[in-house]
Design an enzyme around this catalytic site. Structure first.
Site, short mmCIF file in Angstrom:
data_model
loop_
_atom_site.label_atom_id
_atom_site.label_comp_id
_atom_site.label_asym_id
_atom_site.label_seq_id
_atom_site.Cartn_x
_atom_site.Cartn_y
_atom_site.Cartn_z
N LYS A 21 7.48 43.10 11.09
CA LYS A 21 6.85 43.86 9.97
C LYS A 21 7.29 45.28 9.91
O LYS A 21 7.71 45.79 8.77
CB LYS A 21 5.51 43.35 9.87
CG LYS A 21 4.88 43.74 8.61
CD LYS A 21 3.72 42.97 8.05
CE LYS A 21 2.23 43.24 9.00
NZ LYS A 21 1.58 44.36 8.51
N SER A 22 6.92 45.98 10.98
CA SER A 22 7.18 47.31 10.73
C SER A 22 8.83 47.57 10.88
O SER A 22 8.95 48.56 9.65
CB SER A 22 6.79 48.12 12.19
OG SER A 22 5.49 47.83 12.29
N GLY A 91 -0.86 48.21 4.44
CA GLY A 91 -0.99 49.57 4.93
C GLY A 91 -0.05 50.39 4.98
O GLY A 91 0.23 51.48 4.59
N ARG A 119 -9.19 50.98 2.85
CA ARG A 119 -8.89 51.80 3.79
C ARG A 119 -8.56 53.36 3.75
O ARG A 119 -8.10 53.61 2.59
CB ARG A 119 -7.27 51.19 4.40
CG ARG A 119 -7.84 49.41 4.78
CD ARG A 119 -6.39 48.97 5.20
NE ARG A 119 -6.26 49.62 6.74
CZ ARG A 119 -5.06 49.24 7.30
NH1 ARG A 119 -4.30 48.34 6.60
NH2 ARG A 119 -4.74 49.92 8.52
N GLN A 165 1.94 55.38 11.16
CA GLN A 165 2.09 55.31 9.79
C GLN A 165 2.18 56.75 9.30
O GLN A 165 2.55 57.21 8.51
CB GLN A 165 0.81 54.44 9.21
CG GLN A 165 1.03 53.21 9.54
CD GLN A 165 -0.06 52.31 8.76
OE1 GLN A 165 -1.23 52.80 8.32
NE2 GLN A 165 -0.07 51.05 8.89
N ASP A 311 -2.63 46.45 17.41
CA ASP A 311 -2.65 45.23 16.48
C ASP A 311 -3.04 44.05 17.10
O ASP A 311 -3.28 42.92 16.61
CB ASP A 311 -1.46 45.02 15.60
CG ASP A 311 -1.21 45.98 14.34
OD1 ASP A 311 -2.08 46.82 14.21
OD2 ASP A 311 -0.09 46.28 14.04
N ARG A 342 -11.95 45.41 12.73
CA ARG A 342 -11.54 44.40 13.69
C ARG A 342 -12.65 44.55 14.81
O ARG A 342 -12.69 43.47 15.69
CB ARG A 342 -10.21 44.64 14.10
CG ARG A 342 -9.27 44.24 13.21
CD ARG A 342 -7.82 44.17 13.56
NE ARG A 342 -6.84 43.62 12.43
CZ ARG A 342 -5.63 43.74 12.26
NH1 ARG A 342 -5.03 44.67 13.01
NH2 ARG A 342 -5.03 43.49 11.20
N ARG A 386 -4.83 38.92 10.98
CA ARG A 386 -4.63 38.94 12.52
C ARG A 386 -5.94 38.32 13.17
O ARG A 386 -6.10 37.71 14.12
CB ARG A 386 -4.45 40.15 13.19
CG ARG A 386 -3.20 40.76 12.97
CD ARG A 386 -2.56 41.77 13.57
NE ARG A 386 -1.40 42.61 12.93
CZ ARG A 386 -0.23 42.12 12.91
NH1 ARG A 386 0.28 41.06 13.70
NH2 ARG A 386 0.86 42.67 12.24
C1 S3P Z 1 2.26 50.22 11.83
C2 S3P Z 1 1.39 51.31 12.62
C3 S3P Z 1 0.12 50.75 13.06
C4 S3P Z 1 -0.03 49.53 12.90
C5 S3P Z 1 0.39 48.68 11.60
C6 S3P Z 1 1.80 48.97 11.50
C7 S3P Z 1 3.50 50.80 11.37
O1 S3P Z 1 -0.79 51.50 12.31
O2 S3P Z 1 -1.71 49.02 13.01
O3 S3P Z 1 0.10 47.32 11.64
O4 S3P Z 1 4.60 49.95 11.09
O5 S3P Z 1 3.93 52.04 11.42
P1 S3P Z 1 -1.23 52.95 12.63
O6 S3P Z 1 -0.01 53.69 12.56
O7 S3P Z 1 -2.32 53.29 11.62
O8 S3P Z 1 -1.94 52.97 13.92
#
Ligand code: S3P
Length: 433
Positions: A21-22, A91, A119, A165, A311, A342, A386
């Site tokens: 996903k990332s 997010g 959020r 993020q 995660d 969570r 999740r």
């Molecule tokens: C992600 C970073 C993580 C993770 C999210 C995906 C990303 O969040 O929990 O599912 O793709 O950069 P945080 O950076 O807020 O920890």
């Protein structure tokens, strides 16, 4: 739809794990900023990533899926979207895109589902405001409007929380700034953005704790192969470990060391996982994993491990409930601001299914069961994919099964999860009470 995950007699076969996903979000975004054509193979076609694809189109990029399944992205000059960008549950899509559009001279409004709308956004609006952009939020949350700047200033920012993020939002904003953007990262977190920016031709380097990006970057379209998502793979992996008579093979699983902490922890718990065919695709290490049912032991996971498996705590908590002895996970404050709280969801969900769990500040302590946890509980998934999948996995190895109140959220990251599990021996069905 309400589901029940009943006990089963073992999981067997090859389990196809969807794309990361990332990496998928980032490939769409960088493709839209690059000159020329980007081809993406193995893109996750989950709801979150599809929202990012729609958003990039609304911002002017060409984004289409070809008949052979390859996604084509062509950069065009970005323009103000005609209306608000609805980001669903995503997010990552929202926070990274907010950074990206903050350095363009137009206005972008982000909206989302009730989970995303609860959020916190201050963690990105605070650093991004330093580059000259202006943010209007709803009490620090969505709906959020970004009034971008045509003259973005390069910023230097020390991350107060280990968040990829936030780091990525700042770097994407820095692409258009005149000068060097510096993100100081006291605790390293996933570096997909840095790896991919380098592959697209940006001048980006690590200097000790800092990541330094030279602005006014010219990106060039690339061919991207998306690895299978370790965060998604974690569900069938734990399902196979805790369900007797199981053997699953998962191919092409991303093993980025800043992402795959769950595998180190499972190894320490006694998991039998064989790594085959280790290689690198599109700058990310991957391997095929062969996973066997295992007798797990309790484990202590220190706080500094959290960013590399942030995660995976819900599914790790399920593994711990089936292990011999006590487990302790420290440094879990960030779990409270994910798709749902969570930390609470793990406490409630495990207790409802007969596992012994307690909180100690930001730590969780789980006492593994001598025999299988009984199950029989109902999980309120609260739009959290999740949580829904973790407790479906718990059901497969429990005594009485586990009910999940709503599985709709699962499609954000793992389309067809229950069907794929069932084809390999699980027993997950619609539930009517
Ligand atoms: C992600 C970073 C993580 C993770 C999210 C995906 C990303 O969040 O929990 O599912 O793709 O950069 P945080 O950076 O807020 O920890």
């Amino acid at each position: 739809m309400k589901k029940i995950s009943n006990p089963c007699n073992g999981l067997k076969g090859i389990f196809p794990v969807p794309g990361d996903k990332s990496v998928s979000h980032r490939a769409l975004m960088l493709g839209a900023l690059a000159r020329g054509r980007t081809e993406i193979r193995g893109l996750l076609e989950g709801e979150d990533v599809l929202r990012t694809a729609d958003a990039m189109r609304a911002l002017g990029a060409f984004v289409e899926k070809r008949a052979d399944g390859v996604w084509i992205v062509e950069g065009r000059p970005l323009r103000e979207p005609a209306g608000p960008l609805y980001m669903g549950n995503a997010g990552t899509g929202t926070r990274l895109l907010a950074g990206l559009v903050s350095s363009y001279p137009f206005k972008t409004t982000f909206t989302g589902d009730p989970s995303l709308s609860s959020r916190p956004m201050k963690r990105i609006t605070e650093p991004l405001s330093l580059n000259g952009a202006v943010f209007e939020t709803t009490g620090g949350k969505l709906p959020m409007t970004v009034f971008g700047t045509g003259a973005a200033k390069p910023i230097r920012y020390r991350l107060p929380v280990a968040s990829a993020q936030v780091k990525s939002a700042i770097l994407l904003a820095g692409l258009n700034a005149d000068g060097e953007t510096v993100v100081e990262e006291p605790v390293p977190c996933r570096d997909h953005t840095e790896r991919m920016l380098k592959a697209f031709g940006a001048d980006i380097r690590r200097d000790g704790e800092s990541i330094v990006l030279r602005g006014k970057a010219v990106l060039t379209g690339q061919s991207v192969d998306v690895p299978a998502d370790i965060s998604s793979a974690a569900f069938p992996i734990v399902a196979a470990l805790i369900t007797p008579d199981s053997e699953l093979v998962l191919k092409n699983v991303g093993l980025n060391p800043l992402r795959a902490g769950i595998l180190d922890v499972l190894a320490e718990m006694g998991a039998r996982i064989v790594y085959e065919n280790r290689r690198e695709i599109s700058g990310e290490p991957v391997a095929d994993l062969r996973v066997f049912s295992s007798e797990l032991r309790g484990v202590s996971v220190p706080a500094d491990k959290a960013p590399s498996m942030i995660d995976e705590y819900p599914i790790l908590a399920v593994a711990a409930a089936f292990a011999k002895g006590e487990s302790r996970f420290d440094g879990l404050a960030e779990l409270r601001v994910k798709e749902s709280d969570r930390f609470e969801a793990i406490l409630r969900g495990l207790s409802a299914n007969g596992a012994a769990v307690e909180a100690d500040g930001d730590s969780l302590i789980i006492k593994g069961c001598e025999k299988k946890p009984c199950g029989g509980g109902v999980i309120r998934a609260k739009l959290d994919h999740r949580i829904a999948m973790s407790f479906m996995v718990m059901g497969t190895a429990s005594q009485n099964g586990v009910v999940i109140d709503d599985d709709e959220s699962v499609s954000t990251s793992f389309p067809d999860f229950a069907a794929l599990m069932n084809e390999r021996g699980a027993n997950i069905h619609d539930y009517r009470d």
